[in-house]
Write an enzyme that holds these catalytic residues in place. Sequence first.
Site, PDB file in Angstrom:
ATOM      1  N   ASN A 138       6.522  37.689  -7.254  1.00 21.00           N
ATOM      2  CA  ASN A 138       6.684  37.228  -5.877  1.00 21.00           C
ATOM      3  C   ASN A 138       7.052  35.744  -5.815  1.00 21.00           C
ATOM      4  O   ASN A 138       6.880  35.085  -4.794  1.00 21.00           O
ATOM      5  CB  ASN A 138       5.437  37.518  -5.039  1.00 21.00           C
ATOM      6  CG  ASN A 138       5.771  37.609  -3.555  1.00 21.00           C
ATOM      7  OD1 ASN A 138       6.845  38.118  -3.189  1.00 21.00           O
ATOM      8  ND2 ASN A 138       4.887  37.091  -2.704  1.00 21.00           N
ATOM      9  N   ARG A 139       7.551  35.226  -6.922  1.00 21.63           N
ATOM     10  CA  ARG A 139       8.164  33.889  -6.930  1.00 21.63           C
ATOM     11  C   ARG A 139       9.580  33.985  -7.500  1.00 21.63           C
ATOM     12  O   ARG A 139      10.219  32.997  -7.758  1.00 21.63           O
ATOM     13  CB  ARG A 139       7.351  32.926  -7.822  1.00 21.63           C
ATOM     14  CG  ARG A 139       5.928  32.688  -7.382  1.00 21.63           C
ATOM     15  CD  ARG A 139       5.842  31.874  -6.091  1.00 21.63           C
ATOM     16  NE  ARG A 139       4.456  31.587  -5.720  1.00 21.63           N
ATOM     17  CZ  ARG A 139       3.639  32.447  -5.100  1.00 21.63           C
ATOM     18  NH1 ARG A 139       4.078  33.652  -4.753  1.00 21.63           N
ATOM     19  NH2 ARG A 139       2.403  32.102  -4.810  1.00 21.63           N
TER      20      ARG A 139
ATOM     21  N   ARG B 187      -3.079  43.126 -10.123  1.00 19.81           N
ATOM     22  CA  ARG B 187      -4.549  43.184 -10.058  1.00 19.81           C
ATOM     23  C   ARG B 187      -5.070  43.475  -8.654  1.00 19.81           C
ATOM     24  O   ARG B 187      -6.270  43.724  -8.477  1.00 19.81           O
ATOM     25  CB  ARG B 187      -5.139  41.878 -10.575  1.00 19.81           C
ATOM     26  CG  ARG B 187      -4.826  40.646  -9.722  1.00 19.81           C
ATOM     27  CD  ARG B 187      -5.266  39.384 -10.450  1.00 19.81           C
ATOM     28  NE  ARG B 187      -4.969  38.162  -9.712  1.00 19.81           N
ATOM     29  CZ  ARG B 187      -5.206  36.949 -10.201  1.00 19.81           C
ATOM     30  NH1 ARG B 187      -5.740  36.800 -11.404  1.00 19.81           N
ATOM     31  NH2 ARG B 187      -4.925  35.874  -9.498  1.00 19.81           N
ATOM     32  N   GLU B 188      -4.196  43.460  -7.655  1.00 20.28           N
ATOM     33  CA  GLU B 188      -4.645  43.623  -6.273  1.00 20.28           C
ATOM     34  C   GLU B 188      -4.764  45.111  -5.946  1.00 20.28           C
ATOM     35  O   GLU B 188      -4.051  45.659  -5.116  1.00 20.28           O
ATOM     36  CB  GLU B 188      -3.677  42.864  -5.347  1.00 20.28           C
ATOM     37  CG  GLU B 188      -3.687  41.371  -5.660  1.00 20.28           C
ATOM     38  CD  GLU B 188      -2.556  40.555  -5.027  1.00 20.28           C
ATOM     39  OE1 GLU B 188      -1.833  41.082  -4.178  1.00 20.28           O
ATOM     40  OE2 GLU B 188      -2.414  39.372  -5.400  1.00 20.28           O
TER      41      GLU B 188
ATOM     42  N   HIS C 264      -0.060  42.908  -0.171  1.00 20.23           N
ATOM     43  CA  HIS C 264      -0.875  42.225  -1.176  1.00 20.23           C
ATOM     44  C   HIS C 264      -2.344  42.390  -0.791  1.00 20.23           C
ATOM     45  O   HIS C 264      -2.651  42.985   0.230  1.00 20.23           O
ATOM     46  CB  HIS C 264      -0.533  40.729  -1.194  1.00 20.23           C
ATOM     47  CG  HIS C 264       0.847  40.440  -1.677  1.00 20.23           C
ATOM     48  ND1 HIS C 264       1.098  39.804  -2.865  1.00 20.23           N
ATOM     49  CD2 HIS C 264       2.068  40.701  -1.139  1.00 20.23           C
ATOM     50  CE1 HIS C 264       2.395  39.684  -3.040  1.00 20.23           C
ATOM     51  NE2 HIS C 264       3.015  40.219  -2.004  1.00 20.23           N
TER      52      HIS C 264
ATOM     53  N   TYR D  11      -0.122  29.078   2.018  1.00 20.70           N
ATOM     54  CA  TYR D  11       0.383  27.874   1.376  1.00 20.70           C
ATOM     55  C   TYR D  11       1.878  28.002   1.131  1.00 20.70           C
ATOM     56  O   TYR D  11       2.430  29.097   1.193  1.00 20.70           O
ATOM     57  CB  TYR D  11      -0.334  27.559   0.056  1.00 20.70           C
ATOM     58  CG  TYR D  11      -0.613  28.722  -0.863  1.00 20.70           C
ATOM     59  CD1 TYR D  11      -1.922  29.052  -1.184  1.00 20.70           C
ATOM     60  CD2 TYR D  11       0.413  29.462  -1.438  1.00 20.70           C
ATOM     61  CE1 TYR D  11      -2.206  30.106  -2.035  1.00 20.70           C
ATOM     62  CE2 TYR D  11       0.135  30.522  -2.297  1.00 20.70           C
ATOM     63  CZ  TYR D  11      -1.187  30.826  -2.587  1.00 20.70           C
ATOM     64  OH  TYR D  11      -1.468  31.869  -3.431  1.00 20.70           O
TER      65      TYR D  11
ATOM     66  N   ARG E  65      -1.802  39.559 -13.202  1.00 25.25           N
ATOM     67  CA  ARG E  65      -1.097  39.514 -11.913  1.00 25.25           C
ATOM     68  C   ARG E  65       0.414  39.708 -12.045  1.00 25.25           C
ATOM     69  O   ARG E  65       1.060  40.273 -11.172  1.00 25.25           O
ATOM     70  CB  ARG E  65      -1.391  38.131 -11.301  1.00 25.25           C
ATOM     71  CG  ARG E  65      -0.448  37.629 -10.229  1.00 25.25           C
ATOM     72  CD  ARG E  65      -0.878  36.214  -9.844  1.00 25.25           C
ATOM     73  NE  ARG E  65       0.102  35.499  -9.059  1.00 25.25           N
ATOM     74  CZ  ARG E  65      -0.001  35.287  -7.736  1.00 25.25           C
ATOM     75  NH1 ARG E  65      -1.022  35.770  -7.074  1.00 25.25           N
ATOM     76  NH2 ARG E  65       0.909  34.595  -7.098  1.00 25.25           N
TER      77      ARG E  65
ATOM     78  N   TYR F 274      -6.166  40.158  -0.681  1.00 24.62           N
ATOM     79  CA  TYR F 274      -7.058  39.016  -0.777  1.00 24.62           C
ATOM     80  C   TYR F 274      -6.849  38.102   0.416  1.00 24.62           C
ATOM     81  O   TYR F 274      -5.765  37.550   0.587  1.00 24.62           O
ATOM     82  CB  TYR F 274      -6.863  38.191  -2.066  1.00 24.62           C
ATOM     83  CG  TYR F 274      -8.078  37.382  -2.443  1.00 24.62           C
ATOM     84  CD1 TYR F 274      -9.305  37.998  -2.599  1.00 24.62           C
ATOM     85  CD2 TYR F 274      -8.029  36.007  -2.608  1.00 24.62           C
ATOM     86  CE1 TYR F 274     -10.426  37.275  -2.916  1.00 24.62           C
ATOM     87  CE2 TYR F 274      -9.156  35.271  -2.931  1.00 24.62           C
ATOM     88  CZ  TYR F 274     -10.351  35.917  -3.087  1.00 24.62           C
ATOM     89  OH  TYR F 274     -11.465  35.191  -3.403  1.00 24.62           O
TER      90      TYR F 274
ATOM     91  N   GLU G  64      -2.002  40.644   3.534  1.00 21.30           N
ATOM     92  CA  GLU G  64      -3.034  40.378   2.524  1.00 21.30           C
ATOM     93  C   GLU G  64      -4.237  41.181   2.976  1.00 21.30           C
ATOM     94  O   GLU G  64      -4.867  40.854   3.987  1.00 21.30           O
ATOM     95  CB  GLU G  64      -3.408  38.885   2.468  1.00 21.30           C
ATOM     96  CG  GLU G  64      -2.335  37.978   1.920  1.00 21.30           C
ATOM     97  CD  GLU G  64      -2.219  38.000   0.403  1.00 21.30           C
ATOM     98  OE1 GLU G  64      -3.028  38.682  -0.256  1.00 21.30           O
ATOM     99  OE2 GLU G  64      -1.320  37.323  -0.109  1.00 21.30           O
TER     100      GLU G  64
ATOM    101  N   HIS H  66       1.647  42.338  -7.162  1.00 18.04           N
ATOM    102  CA  HIS H  66       0.665  41.631  -8.007  1.00 18.04           C
ATOM    103  C   HIS H  66      -0.333  42.677  -8.490  1.00 18.04           C
ATOM    104  O   HIS H  66      -1.146  43.192  -7.712  1.00 18.04           O
ATOM    105  CB  HIS H  66      -0.039  40.527  -7.229  1.00 18.04           C
ATOM    106  CG  HIS H  66       0.865  39.363  -6.948  1.00 18.04           C
ATOM    107  ND1 HIS H  66       0.800  38.632  -5.795  1.00 18.04           N
ATOM    108  CD2 HIS H  66       1.861  38.813  -7.691  1.00 18.04           C
ATOM    109  CE1 HIS H  66       1.731  37.676  -5.837  1.00 18.04           C
ATOM    110  NE2 HIS H  66       2.382  37.772  -6.970  1.00 18.04           N
TER     111      HIS H  66
END
Lengths: 96, 307
Positions: free
Chosen positions: B142-143, B69-70, B194, B246, B125, B196, B268, B67
């Site tokens: 990541n999906r 922006r991380e 990742h 989640y 992202r 966050y 994360e 991702h």
Amino acid sequence: ERLFNGDQVIRVNVQSEEQLQLLQALETQQEWELDFWLRPVSTDLPVDIRLPRSAVSSVTELLAAHGVPFSVIVDDLQELLDQEKAEMLKNQMKER
Amino acid sequence: SGRSFNFGAYHPLETIYSWMDTLVAQHPKLVTKQEIGRSYENRPMYVLKFSTGGNNRPAIWMDTGIHSREWVSQATGLWWANKMAADYGTDASLTSLLDTMDVYMLLLANPDGYAYTHSNDRMWRKTRSRNSGSVCRGVDPNRNWDAGFGGPGASRNPCSDSFHGPSAHSEIEVKNVVDLIQSHGNFKSFIAVHAYSQLLMYPHGYSCNDVLHQPELDSVGRAAVEKLTSLYGTRYKVGSICNIIYQASGGSIDWTYDIGIKYSFAFELRDTGRYGFILPANQIIPTASETWLALKHIMEHVRDHPY
């Protein structure tokens, strides 16, 4: 280059299933272009949302009207980005 | 060049790629740079391979910044790579690890996205691929893995930040990694990084049921986090993706676990809860240092528990 002037990031501490459903509904609507940094999935977990400037008052009023507690964790995203950019420039100069 | 590299700063893609050459030049017997394919916008995707010899040794994979922006993820990966190279030969445990296993590091898992965060949209992202029939670009990489693909926790809307894409492995950035993992065939651990919200997670994300090795993964994760916390007191939560963040389908570590890579984890990293993806640069090295302790614990466990 995209600017984020006045964009806020808020943290919502969801307290009930009804509040959770409200946020889930917000997540699916496209009009406000909300950017969920932490998605609404459970009453145990906080939800972080970046609100574009144009949506700040609508969203915060909506949350207040439904008694959903939230706090502002980033007041103006562009300010942070400007600081980051300045820091990157400074670092580049230092390196050379 | 003799110029020192500032690990406590964020850097554009070109600087990172150029630094990789420096690392390889400094440690030619340990580190090589391999191109594993090209991104949608034709940027090279490089892995750093840490190897002390042997043929197709058991290996550990890690990737940072799928991702885009991380940013603290990619910055942390650089520090880790440098640490691994610098400590080989002096740190006994790391030396024994690299004498028995290879380590692959993909520091820019989403190069197009990363470049885009520097030039156009700091909050980007996804990948940058075009979606037919939509004005919105990009797929959440990541999906996009073939693990519960298209299930709960992924969007079918190309404008969504969690769009799963038209089909599993449709994103070339994902496919390049899939091809390497499959052709290698001897990865024992896969660690995705990742940023966050400070979590250490294991499979699954697409299902909330416990995986077969849940007790072992949980125990390894908790011990790793204990070491992480010992440095600065940073608090991490440990658990399966579905249970502590989640439900999310199509994630990389679910795919790797399901093809038999038992030690599949996702970090994360730190954000302090105040800055999101704009973590101040002065927190890069503390973040990298504390998570290095957890990473090392996981790698040592993998080394000591062959399967």
